[in-house]
Design a protein around this motif. Structure first.
Motif, PDB file in Angstrom:
ATOM      1  N   VAL A  26       9.917  -6.846  11.471  1.00 54.51           N
ATOM      2  CA  VAL A  26       9.807  -7.383  10.113  1.00 54.51           C
ATOM      3  C   VAL A  26      10.256  -6.302   9.146  1.00 54.51           C
ATOM      4  O   VAL A  26       9.738  -5.188   9.163  1.00 54.51           O
ATOM      5  N   VAL A  27      11.212  -6.615   8.307  1.00 58.50           N
ATOM      6  CA  VAL A  27      11.766  -5.644   7.366  1.00 58.50           C
ATOM      7  C   VAL A  27      11.324  -5.985   5.953  1.00 58.50           C
ATOM      8  O   VAL A  27      11.353  -7.146   5.547  1.00 58.50           O
ATOM      9  N   ILE A  89       6.502  -5.597  -0.013  1.00 54.65           N
ATOM     10  CA  ILE A  89       5.983  -6.885   0.441  1.00 54.65           C
ATOM     11  C   ILE A  89       6.674  -7.252   1.739  1.00 54.65           C
ATOM     12  O   ILE A  89       7.900  -7.211   1.839  1.00 54.65           O
ATOM     13  N   ARG A  90       5.869  -7.614   2.729  1.00 58.75           N
ATOM     14  CA  ARG A  90       6.392  -8.083   4.007  1.00 58.75           C
ATOM     15  C   ARG A  90       5.710  -9.401   4.324  1.00 58.75           C
ATOM     16  O   ARG A  90       4.503  -9.445   4.514  1.00 58.75           O
ATOM     17  N   ASP A  91       6.499 -10.458   4.374  1.00 58.24           N
ATOM     18  CA  ASP A  91       5.956 -11.796   4.575  1.00 58.24           C
ATOM     19  C   ASP A  91       4.872 -12.073   3.538  1.00 58.24           C
ATOM     20  O   ASP A  91       5.122 -12.023   2.353  1.00 58.24           O
ATOM     21  N   GLY A 127      -1.776  -2.611   5.019  1.00 57.99           N
ATOM     22  CA  GLY A 127      -1.150  -3.911   4.789  1.00 57.99           C
ATOM     23  C   GLY A 127      -2.209  -4.982   4.701  1.00 57.99           C
ATOM     24  O   GLY A 127      -3.117  -5.039   5.544  1.00 57.99           O
ATOM     25  N   GLY A 128      -2.144  -5.818   3.680  1.00 52.68           N
ATOM     26  CA  GLY A 128      -3.164  -6.847   3.553  1.00 52.68           C
ATOM     27  C   GLY A 128      -2.862  -7.866   2.473  1.00 52.68           C
ATOM     28  O   GLY A 128      -1.750  -7.941   1.949  1.00 52.68           O
ATOM     29  N   ASP A 193       7.626 -14.785  -0.299  1.00 54.34           N
ATOM     30  CA  ASP A 193       9.026 -14.692  -0.736  1.00 54.34           C
ATOM     31  C   ASP A 193       9.337 -13.400  -1.498  1.00 54.34           C
ATOM     32  O   ASP A 193      10.087 -13.416  -2.476  1.00 54.34           O
ATOM     33  N   GLY A 194       8.748 -12.308  -1.079  1.00 57.06           N
ATOM     34  CA  GLY A 194       9.078 -11.021  -1.665  1.00 57.06           C
ATOM     35  C   GLY A 194       8.459 -10.735  -3.012  1.00 57.06           C
ATOM     36  O   GLY A 194       8.834  -9.774  -3.682  1.00 57.06           O
TER      37      GLY A 194
END
Length: 203
Positions: A26-27, A89-91, A127-128, A193-194
């Motif tokens: 995941v980028v 932001i990732r997913d 991450g959360g 969506d970022g």
């Protein structure tokens, strides 16, 4: 028996549940954005606009804008040694990272064998998701942690989060979360969506 560093790292990664090399990575869509006063000002202006009677029902923020403004209260919970704080932001998750002195995360008492693979300072990544508990009170619920290149086993995450929390915690705070102070007119926060979308509370 004796294990060299590479062997020990391999074993740790397997038990920590890190994806295999052939899995899809995941980028971060927007890359890492530093927390800055300028981004905080943009985020603050967008969020405070929701307080106006005829304002839109929501405001969209980038990771850097949201983290620089909303996450500042959370950042106060990070160890005092934290430097170079940035976000992405990732997913559906906000990721925040900082360079910190690891003894402020409890050292071997909290990190266990992982502490022996790390130096005195390293990059810690949380991450959360963010959610509103009630008017004026929210939380950043930590779903994953990485220290340096190592993923922290999920079972350790709540203990690690508790080790850095300071002050009196608000009622209803999740066991693996850091508190956020929010304007009372914010009703919901969603990540997708970022970007981060902040919704005005229903009148």
């Amino acid at each position: 028996g004796w294990f060299n560093r590479d062997r020990l790292e391999s074993i740790y990664r397997r038990y920590a549940g890190e994806p295999r090399a052939d899995s899809t990575a995941v980028v971060a869509r927007d890359g890492w954005e530093p927390l800055t006063p300028a981004k905080a000002s943009v985020g603050q202006k967008a969020v405070e606009g929701l307080a106006q009677p005829r304002s839109p029902a929501y405001a969209n923020l980038s990771a850097g804008e949201a983290a620089s403004y909303i996450f500042l209260a959370v950042a106060k919970q990070l160890p005092p040694s934290s430097r170079d704080i940035s976000s992405s932001i990732r997913d559906d998750r906000l990721h925040v990272r900082a360079f910190v002195a690891l003894d402020e995360f409890g050292g071997a008492k909290v990190l266990g064998p992982l502490a022996g693979l790390l130096g005195a300072r390293d990059t810690v990544q949380l991450g959360g998701t963010m959610r509103v508990l009630r008017p004026g009170v929210g939380e950043f619920q930590v779903k994953e942690v990485r220290i340096g290149s190592f993923p922290v086993p999920s079972a350790i995450v709540p203990r690690l989060v508790r080790s850095i929390r300071r002050g009196r915690m608000p009622e209803g705070l999740s066991d693996d979360a850091l508190p956020m102070k929010l304007p009372a007119y914010i009703g919901d926060i969603r990540i997708a969506d970022g970007r981060i979308t902040v919704f005005k509370a229903a009148q």
